[in-house]
Scaffold this motif. Structure first.
Motif, short mmCIF file in Angstrom:
data_model
loop_
_atom_site.label_atom_id
_atom_site.label_comp_id
_atom_site.label_asym_id
_atom_site.label_seq_id
_atom_site.Cartn_x
_atom_site.Cartn_y
_atom_site.Cartn_z
N ILE A 279 5.07 -1.08 8.44
CA ILE A 279 3.73 -1.39 8.94
C ILE A 279 2.70 -0.49 8.26
N ASN A 280 3.04 0.78 8.07
CA ASN A 280 2.12 1.69 7.39
C ASN A 280 1.80 1.19 5.99
N THR A 281 2.81 0.63 5.32
CA THR A 281 2.60 0.11 3.97
C THR A 281 1.63 -1.07 4.00
N LEU A 282 1.81 -1.95 4.99
CA LEU A 282 0.90 -3.10 5.11
C LEU A 282 -0.53 -2.63 5.39
N ILE A 283 -0.67 -1.59 6.21
CA ILE A 283 -2.00 -1.07 6.51
C ILE A 283 -2.63 -0.46 5.26
N THR B 96 4.26 5.67 3.87
CA THR B 96 4.58 4.27 3.58
C THR B 96 6.01 4.21 3.06
N LEU B 97 6.39 3.06 2.52
CA LEU B 97 7.73 2.96 1.93
C LEU B 97 7.87 3.87 0.72
N ASN B 98 6.76 4.32 0.19
CA ASN B 98 6.76 5.36 -0.83
C ASN B 98 6.65 6.70 -0.10
N PRO B 99 7.70 7.51 -0.09
CA PRO B 99 7.68 8.74 0.70
C PRO B 99 6.59 9.73 0.29
N ASN B 100 6.00 9.54 -0.88
CA ASN B 100 4.94 10.44 -1.34
C ASN B 100 3.54 9.92 -0.99
#
Length: 398
Positions: free
Chosen positions: A42-46, A69-73
């Protein structure tokens, strides 16, 4: 890529004549129940959402565990990616009371009453003054306040008897209560009272409430009354769900006892309802999370501590209602500190505890930066003060 279907859907919807120019939102509630990897999605979508839609997310305090996000950085950053709105900050104090009173009055207005007159929840739930409560508790208890008043009458001079007669019973008892907690004789306390009225008035204003919890110590029945619209609002701690639950149980008990909604609810009915709501929410804690059993034990232990301190305030005359967790001893492993922090965070998220900013502001996950308080919804069940007052230091490993 995860957002591509949403972008396509929104583009198509925007071309529909009757939806052109509309704003669209994805509403997600109880965000704290998502797993960490789900929050990352959800964070990635935001983070990478298009211009055609936005997200509105409801989450309990400390329920937003993952900000990447799905990117940990890559993290969500305020205010570039989101704006956080704390409802408790928007609705507190008088604003919450006004809002809650409107909600309750609108709901009970749906009831069909014989006279058809609109009801006011504040009038249905009359408040019991502390002075009147002291008289009731003393009559139901051991008569300790009356005996204190009689003792004062014996030692008061002719010049001070008129002052003594004008004082409410609670204030008379408070003089004896204060003297016993500060190793003074009653004569010394009364003499000091007559010579330093202003300081005693301030003292009574600050600590008179504390004396109420000692009037029925060791006796059965109601130890302390919790009655009145303002008091029930304090018990809810500006949580509308808790307040509605309290009002619902109070009115239900009132009707079951043979009352009707055209009569004010008696003080004891309000108190029993508040106790029942506290007990019910305590019993439900165990099923709220994987740490439910630990939360229940934590709350039972804290409730017993504050209950005992309220009934026996010797050595700590001020109300003690919240606590600060100090760092554990140096011999404890880091895993222990992590467990303590996790338990406290879970207690806050599930409203077993409230937390307040401590002496310094730091990351919200740092335990030592916050003071904690048993949620006031449980105060009637355990019988201690619902007001925020003095704090008690705890060691994390105690």
């Amino acid at each position: 890529m995860q957002g591509a279907p949403l972008d396509t859907l929104m583009e198509v919807i925007q071309h529909l004549p009757h939806l052109k120019g509309k704003n669209f939102f994805f509403l997600l509630d109880e965000y704290e129940n998502l797993e960490d990897y789900q929050q990352q999605v959800i964070n990635t979508l935001i983070k990478h959402s298009g211009q055609l839609y936005s997200f509105k997310i409801g989450v309990k305090e400390l329920g937003w565990r993952c900000r990447t996000t799905l990117n940990p950085n890559e993290q969500l950053i305020s205010p570039a990616d989101y704006v956080r709105i704390r409802i408790a900050d928007k609705l507190e104090g008088e604003r919450f009371l006004t809002f809650a009173q409107k909600v309750c009055n609108e709901r009970i207005a749906r009831l069909k009453l014989p006279h058809g007159e609109p009801l006011d929840i504040a009038k249905l739930l009359p408040k019991l003054s502390e002075e009147r409560e002291a008289e009731i508790l003393d009559q139901e208890g051991t008569g300790i306040a009356r005996r204190a008043a009689e003792s004062l009458e014996k030692i008061a001079s002719q010049e001070t008897k008129q002052t003594l007669q004008a004082m409410p019973l609670l204030e008379k008892y408070f003089i004896a209560f204060w003297a016993s907690g500060h190793e003074q004789t009653l004569e010394q306390a009364w003499q000091d009272y007559t010579q330093n009225r202003r300081s005693w008035e301030e003292r009574y204003h600050n600590y008179g409430h504390t004396a109420l919890y000692t009037l029925k110590r060791g006796k059965s029945g109601i130890q302390k009354y919790y009655a009145g619209w303002d008091v029930l609002a304090h018990l809810s701690a500006d949580n509308i769900r808790y307040l509605l639950e309290l009002v619902d149980q109070v009115l239900l008990r009132h009707i079951q006892a043979g009352g009707n909604l055209e009569q004010p609810v008696p003080y004891h009915v309000q108190t029993y309802a508040a106790q029942q709501v506290g007990k019910k929410n305590l019993s439900e804690l165990e099923g709220l999370s994987v740490q439910g059993a630990q939360l229940t034990k934590l709350l039972l232990g804290l409730g017993r501590i504050f209950q005992t301190m309220a009934a026996d305030p010797a050595g700590h005359i001020a109300e003690v209602t919240h606590f600060h967790v100090s760092d554990p001893s140096s011999g404890e492993p880091p895993e222990f500190t992590s467990q303590v922090t996790s338990l406290l965070n879970s207690a806050v998220m599930h409203l077993a505890l409230l937390r307040f900013s401590g002496s310094k502001l730091g990351d919200e996950t740092e335990t030592r930066d916050y003071d904690y308080m048993v949620h006031p919804i449980f105060s009637a069940f355990f019988v201690f003060s619902y007001r925020r007052s003095e704090r008690l230091p705890f060691l994390a490993d105690s």
